[in-house]
Write an enzyme that holds these catalytic residues in place. Structure first.
Site, short mmCIF file in Angstrom:
data_model
loop_
_atom_site.label_atom_id
_atom_site.label_comp_id
_atom_site.label_asym_id
_atom_site.label_seq_id
_atom_site.Cartn_x
_atom_site.Cartn_y
_atom_site.Cartn_z
N GLU A 43 53.03 68.13 44.46
CA GLU A 43 53.19 68.66 45.81
C GLU A 43 54.29 69.72 45.86
O GLU A 43 55.36 69.54 45.27
CB GLU A 43 53.53 67.51 46.78
CG GLU A 43 53.62 67.92 48.23
CD GLU A 43 53.98 66.77 49.16
OE1 GLU A 43 53.74 66.90 50.37
OE2 GLU A 43 54.50 65.74 48.67
N LYS A 116 47.41 69.58 54.42
CA LYS A 116 47.79 68.19 54.62
C LYS A 116 47.69 67.80 56.10
O LYS A 116 48.25 68.46 56.97
CB LYS A 116 49.23 68.00 54.12
CG LYS A 116 49.79 66.60 54.18
CD LYS A 116 51.17 66.60 53.53
CE LYS A 116 51.82 65.24 53.52
NZ LYS A 116 53.13 65.28 52.81
N CYS A 153 49.90 63.60 49.30
CA CYS A 153 51.03 62.68 49.47
C CYS A 153 50.81 61.67 50.60
O CYS A 153 50.01 60.75 50.46
CB CYS A 153 52.31 63.48 49.66
SG CYS A 153 53.82 62.49 49.40
#
Length: 279
Positions: A43, A116, A153
């Site tokens: 990430e 995300k 994540c």
């Protein structure tokens, strides 16, 4: 289908963006020399995990997607004949910033990006200061190694996106992360294997390593891995303290075997799930 040789990179912060990019170019070349066909970085791969602080100066790490970094790695992907997943900090326009992953095909073509969706805001992970929630859905990309999806994540704690990727035909889903030992280690080897089983595809889970003491005391514990549709680790899990280039062979035929055994997609009851999306 065939075996896909796949690579993950977990590494430490080098101190500046250019040296991080150069290090990852080297990792990609090493992976290609060992026969890897696809690689995913961690990430926000070219920077530190600056979300341990809240400071507008870190907005300067953001860039357009496609943009300078994606174009640089597109040329490398073309040279190496390798699919690349590049988790970067995206600026759509000033003030519109996202935690994003670009997907580059083996011929160097830019296939698109994932933003995300789920943005944490807890001690050491002040991400709402830096990112808007993703708004591009859960795309699946047709690549030279099959149908690839991305989840980033904190997303991994939410089963809905994993399922959306499966319904869209994902065969390998990469989850680049920056997650700290004291916070989430007890979940790390549970959630992705469970999601691989529930959705019957491969998952590549990546986590950076080390303490970036200039920014905070988050202890990134690595232990990157691939997990198969039966929830089994493909080979050993990576180190919890050291940088590592992890390369594994994924038997893509296992997807059909598992889906024929367990008809989860047939037996779903979307007609009954309405209350799940009621605020």
């Amino acid at each position: 289908m065939a075996t896909v040789r796949s690579a993950l990179v977990q590494t430490t912060w080098t101190g500046d963006k250019e040296s991080m990019i150069t290090a990852h170019e080297d990792y990609a070349r090493q992976a290609a020399a060992r026969g890897a066909q696809v690689i995913c970085f961690q990430e926000l791969f070219y920077g530190p995990y600056f979300c341990q602080l809240q400071d507008a100066k870190f907005y300067d790490y953001a860039e357009s997607v496609p943009g300078p970094t994606t174009e640089r790695f597109a040329a490398l992907a073309r040279e190496l004949g390798m699919v690349m997943i590049l988790p970067v900090y995206e600026q759509e326009q000033p003030g519109l910033l996202y935690n994003t992953a670009a997907v580059i095909d083996a011929d160097g073509s830019y296939l698109g990006k994932y933003r995300k969706h789920h943005i944490p805001h807890v001690n050491g992970f002040w991400e709402k200061f830096y990112f808007r929630p993703g708004n591009l859905g859960w795309p699946v990309f047709d690549t030279a190694v099959g149908r690839v999806g991305v989840y980033i994540c904190y997303d991994r704690h939410f089963p809905e996106g994993w399922r959306a990727l499966g319904l869209a035909g994902a065969e390998i889903v990469f989850n680049p992360s920056a997650t700290s030992r004291g916070l989430s280690a007890y979940l790390w080897k549970l959630e992705q294997p469970a999601s691989a089983v529930a959705n019957e595809y491969f998952i590549g889970a990546i986590n950076r390593v080390g303490i970036e003491s200039e920014y905070g005391d988050d202890d990134f514990y690595g232990t990157s891995y691939f997990v198969d549709p039966e929830g089994k680790f493909v080979g050993d899990v990576a180190s919890d303290t050291a940088p590592e280039l992890l390369i594994r062979d994924l038997d893509m035929d296992l997807i059909k075997v598992v889906r024929d055994r367990w008809a989860f997609y047939r037996d779903r009851r979307p007609d009954a799930y309405g209350p799940l999306v009621t605020p």
